[in-house]
Design a protein around this motif. Structure first.
Motif, mmCIF file in Angstrom:
data_model
loop_
_atom_site.group_PDB
_atom_site.id
_atom_site.type_symbol
_atom_site.label_atom_id
_atom_site.label_comp_id
_atom_site.label_asym_id
_atom_site.label_seq_id
_atom_site.Cartn_x
_atom_site.Cartn_y
_atom_site.Cartn_z
ATOM 1 N N ILE A 65 56.414 15.554 -5.473
ATOM 2 C CA ILE A 65 57.823 15.531 -5.056
ATOM 3 C C ILE A 65 58.079 14.366 -4.099
ATOM 4 C CG2 ILE A 65 59.560 16.765 -3.686
ATOM 5 C CD1 ILE A 65 58.471 19.371 -4.992
ATOM 6 N N PHE A 68 57.964 11.156 -6.152
ATOM 7 C CA PHE A 68 59.096 11.105 -7.072
ATOM 8 C C PHE A 68 60.388 10.806 -6.324
ATOM 9 C CE2 PHE A 68 62.128 13.450 -10.006
ATOM 10 C CZ PHE A 68 62.126 12.463 -10.980
ATOM 11 N N ASP A 69 60.523 11.350 -5.134
ATOM 12 C CA ASP A 69 61.727 11.122 -4.327
ATOM 13 C C ASP A 69 61.865 9.666 -3.873
ATOM 14 O OD1 ASP A 69 62.578 13.699 -4.628
ATOM 15 O OD2 ASP A 69 61.965 14.377 -2.625
ATOM 16 N N GLU A 75 60.414 10.084 -14.266
ATOM 17 C CA GLU A 75 60.013 11.479 -14.330
ATOM 18 C C GLU A 75 58.638 11.636 -13.715
ATOM 19 O OE1 GLU A 75 60.200 11.272 -18.835
ATOM 20 O OE2 GLU A 75 58.606 12.754 -18.606
ATOM 21 N N THR A 97 57.863 25.856 -6.811
ATOM 22 C CA THR A 97 58.267 24.659 -6.060
ATOM 23 C C THR A 97 58.597 23.503 -6.997
ATOM 24 O OG1 THR A 97 56.909 25.339 -4.179
ATOM 25 C CG2 THR A 97 57.561 23.022 -4.257
ATOM 26 N N ALA A 98 57.848 23.382 -8.075
ATOM 27 C CA ALA A 98 58.113 22.310 -9.051
ATOM 28 C C ALA A 98 59.496 22.482 -9.655
ATOM 29 C CB ALA A 98 57.050 22.311 -10.138
ATOM 30 N N GLY A 99 59.881 23.722 -9.902
ATOM 31 C CA GLY A 99 61.204 24.014 -10.441
ATOM 32 C C GLY A 99 61.525 23.170 -11.649
ATOM 33 N N LYS A 100 62.722 22.635 -11.675
ATOM 34 C CA LYS A 100 63.162 21.792 -12.796
ATOM 35 C C LYS A 100 63.010 20.306 -12.490
ATOM 36 C CE LYS A 100 66.425 25.193 -14.483
ATOM 37 N NZ LYS A 100 65.920 25.633 -15.719
ATOM 38 N N ARG A 101 62.623 19.973 -11.264
ATOM 39 C CA ARG A 101 62.476 18.560 -10.879
ATOM 40 C C ARG A 101 61.249 17.922 -11.505
ATOM 41 N NH1 ARG A 101 62.594 17.957 -4.671
ATOM 42 N NH2 ARG A 101 62.814 15.777 -5.206
ATOM 43 N N LEU A 102 60.158 18.677 -11.515
ATOM 44 C CA LEU A 102 58.895 18.160 -12.023
ATOM 45 C C LEU A 102 58.550 18.855 -13.329
ATOM 46 C CD1 LEU A 102 56.771 18.311 -8.745
ATOM 47 C CD2 LEU A 102 58.163 16.414 -9.567
ATOM 48 N N ARG A 103 57.791 18.153 -14.152
ATOM 49 C CA ARG A 103 57.280 18.745 -15.381
ATOM 50 C C ARG A 103 55.827 19.139 -15.121
ATOM 51 N NH1 ARG A 103 61.182 15.201 -16.208
ATOM 52 N NH2 ARG A 103 62.622 15.517 -17.929
#
Length: 195
Positions: A65, A68-69, A75, A97-103
């Motif tokens: 995260i 990526f931020d 991605e 924590t990964a949710g939809k932001r990370l694959r």
């Protein structure tokens, strides 16, 4: 008469390649397997940066995260195993924590399941020791610290098909046996869509 110094249209219209971050939880097997996708040049194959964070899954996700931020990537993927983390809650916290932001390319119980699927079906629950034992039936000199990608490349399509079948047979994600590595492999090889 001066020469026309403009470049032909096909030179200017290079397709933009996605930049993909892959954060893994181990320095050996996963990195060696995924390194085969770096440096390939094609409009459909993304640029890949692999980062190792040799820690628990939640630490891997939080590190991904942060990177990526930075805005440097289109991605981000996290690759980790269930291994020893399911009972401590770290595994489920990482997924949440990964949710939809990370694959996620999660393997249950371990990355060796993904390797085993290159050679055989695997429909019943297993542990890491069993996965390695079965893998050595196909590769007697298998060594997780000296992976030879050429042992696996010819069987990649079989592994993807088998992993998809496992996914289809489960009612929930991340059940033993399962692995999401097939999605990442398709993405990095340019054969899959964005997930």
């Amino acid at each position: 008469m001066p020469r026309n110094r403009t470049r032909p249209d096909h030179w200017r219209q290079r397709e933009r390649r996605d930049k993909i971050l892959v954060v893994i939880d181990a320095e050996e097997t996963e990195r060696q397997y995924l390194e085969q996708f770096k440096g390939k040049s094609s409009p459909t194959i993304p640029h890949v940066k692999i980062v190792t964070k040799n820690k628990d899954p939640l630490t891997v996700v939080n590190h991904a995260i942060r990177l990526f931020d930075s805005g440097d990537f289109d991605e981000a993927w996290c690759v980790f195993d269930e291994d020893d983390y399911k009972d401590g809650g770290t595994f489920q916290k990482a997924i949440a924590t990964a949710g939809k932001r990370l694959r996620l390319a999660v393997s249950c119980p371990c990355f060796e399941l993904w390797l085993l699927l290159h050679f055989e079906e695997c429909g019943s629950e297993l542990n890491q020791k069993e996965a390695r034992r079965r893998l050595r039936k196909h590769l007697p000199d298998y060594d997780k610290s000296a992976l030879r990608c050429e042992d696996f490349q010819p069987h990649q399509a079989d592994a993807i098909r088998r992993a998809r079948t496992l996914d289809a047979g489960h009612k929930t994600n991340h059940q033993n046996p399962s692995t999401g590595v097939w999605r990442l492999v398709e993405r990095l090889s340019g054969t899959g869509s964005q997930y």
